[in-house]
Design a protein around this motif. Structure first.
Motif, short mmCIF file in Angstrom:
data_model
loop_
_atom_site.label_atom_id
_atom_site.label_comp_id
_atom_site.label_asym_id
_atom_site.label_seq_id
_atom_site.Cartn_x
_atom_site.Cartn_y
_atom_site.Cartn_z
N UNK A 136 -3.93 -1.93 -12.72
CA UNK A 136 -4.72 -3.17 -12.67
C UNK A 136 -4.97 -3.66 -11.25
N UNK A 137 -4.20 -3.15 -10.28
CA UNK A 137 -4.45 -3.50 -8.89
C UNK A 137 -3.76 -2.47 -8.00
N UNK A 138 -4.07 -2.53 -6.71
CA UNK A 138 -3.53 -1.57 -5.76
C UNK A 138 -2.18 -2.06 -5.24
N UNK A 139 -1.23 -1.15 -5.12
CA UNK A 139 0.05 -1.49 -4.55
C UNK A 139 0.21 -0.76 -3.22
N UNK A 140 1.04 -1.28 -2.32
CA UNK A 140 1.25 -0.60 -1.04
C UNK A 140 2.01 0.72 -1.23
N UNK A 141 1.93 1.61 -0.26
CA UNK A 141 2.81 2.78 -0.25
C UNK A 141 4.23 2.27 -0.01
N UNK A 142 5.19 2.79 -0.77
CA UNK A 142 6.54 2.26 -0.65
C UNK A 142 7.56 3.27 -1.17
#
Length: 351
Positions: A128-134
């Motif tokens: 549903x949305x973009x998340x950071x690389x982690x």
């Protein structure tokens, strides 16, 4: 017209504003506001009609304190912050005494939101949305591997505990920092990789840390209002605009994020979605299943978020609301008299 009794347990100082927003509601509904905090002089209590201290308890013992307080004071609406998960777990105890609790009752969701690593996995699965690389790490070797991986992708790197509130534990890795200059300047969140690695290597393992790409664009706090079933009624994106300035502005892609979050997770009443841009892409920081620390600023858009949540919980009809124009706002300190001739201007809790 009978007053509606509303109770806030231990909150941030900004609850002072939430209380006044509810008290000065557009429908003229009379309210009596109760609040407790370990510190009877805490600023949040200065917005209450009836204030008292609360004990340092956890788990079911703390919940039982809140239930007893609600029962004795005939509380209609309870707006918790401290120990929300425990309160949600035992929400039926409040139902039994006729107190409506403004809390998400989806316990699996609440537990997941409290752990940023687990919640990121959920968001990744939904798309549903973009998340950071982690990466989520719990020992120094994993920390080093995560750092090197993010660095190889061209990211600056930061880290923070997976279970925390606000900016506690947040650090930015900066290998060019000058400790001597920092010693004579403001306290900063900067730390070198070598220093962080040395500290973390001092323990065989540690509570989970999220090591992630550093997002350097605008940060938006999207204040959201939903009904009891989680249907989105309002969303206001807000960002810092220099100094004390705050800008509430229509950002269609962020308003769409709020809609998707509501449809997916069905968080009732007030919640907050924090996003930060990486270039042109907004990425998730976290979601708070409660009123945000800056919600009173978002209310300057013309939407009384705290009161409308209360109205919805009381069974009132709340229509979807939009703010008409972008709003630039700020704030100044407000002096308050807390005692006169040694007498508090806030009454003691009802026994």
């Amino acid at each position: 017209m009978k007053k509606v009794n509303i109770y806030f347990n231990r909150w941030f100082s900004v609850a002072f504003h939430y209380m006044n927003l509810i008290r000065n509601n557009e429908d003229g509904i009379p309210v009596q506001i109760f609040a407790t905090h370990p510190d009877i002089r805490h600023m949040s209590l200065q917005g209450a009609d009836v204030a008292g201290t609360e004990p340092a308890l956890e788990g079911i013992e703390y919940v039982e304190f809140c239930v007893d307080f609600c029962r004795r004071n005939e509380i209609d609406i309870f707006i918790p912050r401290l120990h929300m998960l425990d309160i949600a777990l035992h929400a039926s105890l409040f139902d039994a005494i006729g107190t409506k609790v403004l809390v998400c009752r989806d316990l699996d969701l609440m537990e997941m939101i409290m752990d940023k690593g687990k919640f990121y996995e959920s968001v990744k699965a939904t798309g549903i949305m973009t998340i950071p690389d982690y990466h989520v790490v719990s020992n120094a070797a994993q920390f080093k591997e995560a750092y090197e991986d993010l660095l190889s992708k061209g990211h600056k790197v930061c880290f923070k505990p997976t279970e925390t509130e606000g900016g506690l534990g947040f650090r930015i890795i900066d290998n060019d920092r000058s400790p001597l200059e920092e010693l004579f300047g403001h306290v900063t969140p900067l730390i070198s990789f070598d220093e962080a690695y040395r500290i973390l290597s001092g323990a065989e393992s540690f509570p989970n840390l999220m090591v992630m790409e550093l997002l350097e664009g605008y940060e938006y706090s999207i204040d959201c209002l939903a009904d009891e079933k989680g249907n989105l009624l309002a969303a206001v994106p807000r960002r810092k605009a220099g100094g004390r300035l705050r800008l509430m502005e229509h950002i269609p892609e962020l308003e769409e994020v709020a809609r998707r979050v509501a449809e997916t997770y069905r968080i009732p009443f007030n919640f907050n979605v924090q996003m930060k841009y990486s270039g042109e892409v907004p990425k998730l920081l976290e979601i708070n299943p409660r009123m945000s620390g800056g919600l009173h600023i978002s209310c300057l858009s013309g939407i009384n978020f705290p009161y409308l949540a209360v109205k919805s919980a009381l069974g009132g009809e709340v229509q979807p609301a939009e703010f008409a124009h972008n709003v630039l706002a700020s704030h100044v300190e407000q002096p308050l008299i807390m005692k006169i001739n040694g007498e508090s201007v806030v009454t003691d809790a009802v026994n």
